[in-house]
Scaffold this motif. Structure first.
Motif, PDB file in Angstrom:
ATOM      1  N   SER A 196       0.638  -1.302  -0.028  1.00  0.00           N
ATOM      2  CA  SER A 196       0.128  -0.030   0.095  1.00  0.00           C
ATOM      3  C   SER A 196       0.909   1.239   0.030  1.00  0.00           C
ATOM      4  O   SER A 196       2.078   1.155   0.425  1.00  0.00           O
ATOM      5  CB  SER A 196      -0.830   0.096   1.286  1.00  0.00           C
ATOM      6  OG  SER A 196      -0.198   0.512   2.323  1.00  0.00           O
ATOM      7  N   TYR A 197       0.482   2.317  -0.435  1.00  0.00           N
ATOM      8  CA  TYR A 197       1.028   3.635  -0.368  1.00  0.00           C
ATOM      9  C   TYR A 197      -0.064   4.682  -0.157  1.00  0.00           C
ATOM     10  O   TYR A 197      -1.336   4.622  -0.332  1.00  0.00           O
ATOM     11  CB  TYR A 197       1.618   3.939  -1.571  1.00  0.00           C
ATOM     12  CG  TYR A 197       0.949   4.135  -2.781  1.00  0.00           C
ATOM     13  CD1 TYR A 197       0.323   5.155  -3.316  1.00  0.00           C
ATOM     14  CD2 TYR A 197       0.498   3.044  -3.684  1.00  0.00           C
ATOM     15  CE1 TYR A 197      -0.443   5.252  -4.429  1.00  0.00           C
ATOM     16  CE2 TYR A 197      -0.054   3.010  -4.708  1.00  0.00           C
ATOM     17  CZ  TYR A 197      -0.523   4.343  -5.223  1.00  0.00           C
ATOM     18  OH  TYR A 197      -1.644   4.283  -6.303  1.00  0.00           O
ATOM     19  N   GLY A 201      -4.473  11.911   1.177  1.00  0.00           N
ATOM     20  CA  GLY A 201      -5.109  11.544   2.488  1.00  0.00           C
ATOM     21  C   GLY A 201      -5.708  10.178   2.671  1.00  0.00           C
ATOM     22  O   GLY A 201      -6.566   9.825   3.742  1.00  0.00           O
ATOM     23  N   GLU A 202      -5.200   9.258   1.554  1.00  0.00           N
ATOM     24  CA  GLU A 202      -5.887   7.836   1.900  1.00  0.00           C
ATOM     25  C   GLU A 202      -4.803   6.743   1.448  1.00  0.00           C
ATOM     26  O   GLU A 202      -3.957   7.150   0.635  1.00  0.00           O
ATOM     27  CB  GLU A 202      -7.278   7.629   1.053  1.00  0.00           C
ATOM     28  CG  GLU A 202      -7.051   7.855  -0.432  1.00  0.00           C
ATOM     29  CD  GLU A 202      -8.279   7.564  -1.244  1.00  0.00           C
ATOM     30  OE1 GLU A 202      -9.156   7.074  -0.759  1.00  0.00           O
ATOM     31  OE2 GLU A 202      -8.206   7.629  -2.615  1.00  0.00           O
ATOM     32  N   LEU A 233       4.575   4.444   7.308  1.00  0.00           N
ATOM     33  CA  LEU A 233       3.705   5.275   6.231  1.00  0.00           C
ATOM     34  C   LEU A 233       2.449   5.753   7.265  1.00  0.00           C
ATOM     35  O   LEU A 233       1.934   7.062   6.935  1.00  0.00           O
ATOM     36  CB  LEU A 233       3.202   4.387   5.336  1.00  0.00           C
ATOM     37  CG  LEU A 233       4.184   4.443   4.013  1.00  0.00           C
ATOM     38  CD1 LEU A 233       5.328   3.341   4.294  1.00  0.00           C
ATOM     39  CD2 LEU A 233       3.304   3.486   2.995  1.00  0.00           C
ATOM     40  N   GLU A 234       2.084   4.980   8.062  1.00  0.00           N
ATOM     41  CA  GLU A 234       1.025   5.305   8.934  1.00  0.00           C
ATOM     42  C   GLU A 234       1.131   6.452   9.578  1.00  0.00           C
ATOM     43  O   GLU A 234       0.088   7.408   9.915  1.00  0.00           O
ATOM     44  CB  GLU A 234       0.396   4.150   9.643  1.00  0.00           C
ATOM     45  CG  GLU A 234      -0.865   4.190  10.229  1.00  0.00           C
ATOM     46  CD  GLU A 234      -1.163   2.885  11.112  1.00  0.00           C
ATOM     47  OE1 GLU A 234      -2.368   3.031  11.430  1.00  0.00           O
ATOM     48  OE2 GLU A 234      -0.429   2.115  11.124  1.00  0.00           O
ATOM     49  N   SER A 235       2.177   6.370  10.564  1.00  0.00           N
ATOM     50  CA  SER A 235       2.389   7.495  11.227  1.00  0.00           C
ATOM     51  C   SER A 235       2.854   8.863  10.677  1.00  0.00           C
ATOM     52  O   SER A 235       2.585   9.835  11.085  1.00  0.00           O
ATOM     53  CB  SER A 235       3.431   7.039  12.427  1.00  0.00           C
ATOM     54  OG  SER A 235       4.562   6.978  11.789  1.00  0.00           O
ATOM     55  N   LEU A 236       3.904   8.483   9.551  1.00  0.00           N
ATOM     56  CA  LEU A 236       4.290   9.823   8.897  1.00  0.00           C
ATOM     57  C   LEU A 236       3.209  10.530   8.119  1.00  0.00           C
ATOM     58  O   LEU A 236       3.296  11.790   8.062  1.00  0.00           O
ATOM     59  CB  LEU A 236       5.346   9.425   7.868  1.00  0.00           C
ATOM     60  CG  LEU A 236       6.786   8.864   8.479  1.00  0.00           C
ATOM     61  CD1 LEU A 236       7.518   8.393   7.318  1.00  0.00           C
ATOM     62  CD2 LEU A 236       7.517  10.077   9.047  1.00  0.00           C
ATOM     63  N   ALA A 237       2.103   9.735   7.702  1.00  0.00           N
ATOM     64  CA  ALA A 237       0.984  10.592   7.134  1.00  0.00           C
ATOM     65  C   ALA A 237       0.278  11.347   8.062  1.00  0.00           C
ATOM     66  O   ALA A 237      -0.182  12.593   7.601  1.00  0.00           O
ATOM     67  CB  ALA A 237       0.191   9.401   6.620  1.00  0.00           C
ATOM     68  N   LYS A 245       2.045  12.260  -0.827  1.00  0.00           N
ATOM     69  CA  LYS A 245       2.333  11.063  -0.927  1.00  0.00           C
ATOM     70  C   LYS A 245       3.558  10.457  -0.263  1.00  0.00           C
ATOM     71  O   LYS A 245       4.325  11.042   0.031  1.00  0.00           O
ATOM     72  CB  LYS A 245       2.681  10.846  -2.538  1.00  0.00           C
ATOM     73  CG  LYS A 245       2.793   9.439  -3.126  1.00  0.00           C
ATOM     74  CD  LYS A 245       3.423   9.221  -4.441  1.00  0.00           C
ATOM     75  CE  LYS A 245       2.293   9.388  -5.335  1.00  0.00           C
ATOM     76  NZ  LYS A 245       2.678   9.295  -6.848  1.00  0.00           N
ATOM     77  N   ILE A 246       3.170   9.038   0.204  1.00  0.00           N
ATOM     78  CA  ILE A 246       4.490   8.483   0.615  1.00  0.00           C
ATOM     79  C   ILE A 246       4.541   7.052   0.367  1.00  0.00           C
ATOM     80  O   ILE A 246       3.590   6.297   0.343  1.00  0.00           O
ATOM     81  CB  ILE A 246       4.341   8.168   2.330  1.00  0.00           C
ATOM     82  CG1 ILE A 246       4.080   9.533   3.104  1.00  0.00           C
ATOM     83  CG2 ILE A 246       5.679   7.908   3.163  1.00  0.00           C
ATOM     84  CD1 ILE A 246       3.553   9.327   4.573  1.00  0.00           C
TER      85      ILE A 246
END
Length: 399
Positions: A196-197, A201-202, A233-237, A245-246
């Motif tokens: 996943s990426y 926002g999603e 990815l989850e925390s950096l978002a 984008k990550i």
């Protein structure tokens, strides 16, 4: 300064123990604890005689009562969790019960499902705040240093970061037809899960290993990299302002992927129990038992790793690209601490994170991801304790 309880006795734990002993002014005493106490004793034997006092203990990290009893007996200032991700919550429960700070390198993952995310640990935020203790999540390399790199880029190089590409490349060669560089069970669960990426926002899910790029990286050259889901990815978002984008990329050789495909096709990567000769076994756990132990790979692994983050964003109204990374040599790691670079790049940041919490620089009651703290002392410590970072402003790195 104080005492640290290190839970785990595998390859990463061995590095943590070595590195704690290099900072005896902070880590005056350590206790190494694991289900198999002989592994702890072997680590103690290697390092006894220095200024850091070492003791060992047997503990079942799935058992909160045993953990609490050990913590009350040893009275540590911090618990460094380098056991299995399945055990994060029991160890956090024990820290809450005893009022002791907590550090880990990987987020919680339930045993019966290949799903790793922060929700379970984030649910402890209020409890840790009320208890006045700090939980530092993901103080390895990725997650860990990659979060510190992101906080560093945000603080020193950008007004807005729009894109982060985390690239984890291992150009090491251990000579086996098939082996994993860290816990085979965790490694294979991670790789065979959907990718996943994060974008706009999603999270967008992808089939396992379905997106491939080639990155030409300093000191290791062009490598095939594949998009994976990864917990940071989850925390950096949430924690990097303005992010659009990550993505997370990891190298795999064709040989590795072919072996993995065959194992998957014949059911050896399954995590659902089966009955074999009247006993219940998990195929992936059986596979782990017959694959080479990652801690045995050190003396035979040659080559280097390159792990870093490529950032794109805006500084002073202009577009900017910034790449910060570490290159680590497998043989140099083995000469220093007796491990290959994969364990080294996880163990060194675990020690640094614990040191910053113990010395008060990162002491903040609650449950926190690593990018929420001031990156500067961590970036300085990386250069001092074996993971020096380099940087580049070359936009050609971006695909």
């Amino acid at each position: 300064m104080g005492k640290a309880l290190i839970i785990g006795a595998g390859g990463v734990a061995g590095v943590v123990v070595h590195k704690c002993c290099q900072v005896p002014d902070v880590f005056e005493e350590i206790c190494i604890a694991s289900r198999t106490v002989s592994k702890c004793d072997a680590l103690k034997e290697k390092l006894d005689g220095g200024r850091t006092k070492i003791q060992t203990a047997q503990v079942d990290a799935d058992n909160v009562e045993e953990l609490v009893e050990l913590i009350n007996r040893f009275q540590p200032d911090i618990v460094i969790n380098v056991a299995l991700p399945y055990q994060d919550l029991t160890i956090m429960d024990a820290c809450l019960a005893t009022g002791v700070d907590y550090v880990d390198t990987a987020n919680y993952e339930p045993l019966d499902e290949a799903k790793f995310e922060y929700s379970w640990q984030w649910a402890y935020r209020e409890k840790f705040e009320k208890a006045g203790i700090t939980a530092l999540l993901g103080s390895g390399f990725d997650p860990g240093v990659t979060g510190v790199f992101s906080a560093h880029a945000q603080k020193h190089h950008f007004d807005e970061i729009h894109t982060i590409d985390i690239v984890d490349a291992n150009a090491g060669d251990h000579g086996y037809p098939f082996a994993t560089n860290f816990n085979p069970e965790i490694n294979i669960r991670e790789i065979t899960a959907n990718g996943s990426y994060f974008e706009n926002g999603e999270f967008i899910e992808t089939p396992p290993l379905s997106i491939k790029r080639v990155y030409d990286l300093p000191e290791i050259g062009p490598k095939d990299v594949y998009l994976l889901h990864h917990e940071e990815l989850e925390s950096l978002a949430l924690n990097i302002k303005g992010i659009k984008k990550i993505r997370f990329w990891m190298t795999f050789s064709e040989n590795y992927l072919n072996h993995l495909k065959v194992l998957e096709n014949v059911g050896m990567t399954a995590i659902e129990p089966i009955i074999f000769e009247g006993k219940e076994i998990v195929p992936l756990q059986f596979l782990k038992a017959i694959l080479p132990d990652p801690s045995s790979l050190g003396p035979r692994t040659i080559g280097k790793t390159n792990i870093g983050c490529i950032f794109q964003g805006i500084k002073d109204g202009k577009e900017k690209t910034y790449y910060v990374y570490n290159v680590c040599d497998h043989q140099e790691c083995y000469a220093e601490v007796g491990s290959q670079a994969i364990s080294y790049t996880t163990g060194v940041p675990a020690m640094i994170g614990a040191m910053l919490v113990m010395t008060g620089k990162w002491k903040n009651p609650g449950v926190h991801n690593i990018e929420e703290f001031n990156p500067d002392p961590f970036m300085d410590a990386l250069n001092k304790y074996g993971l020096p970072w380099q940087e580049s402003f070359d936009p050609k790195l971006i695909d």
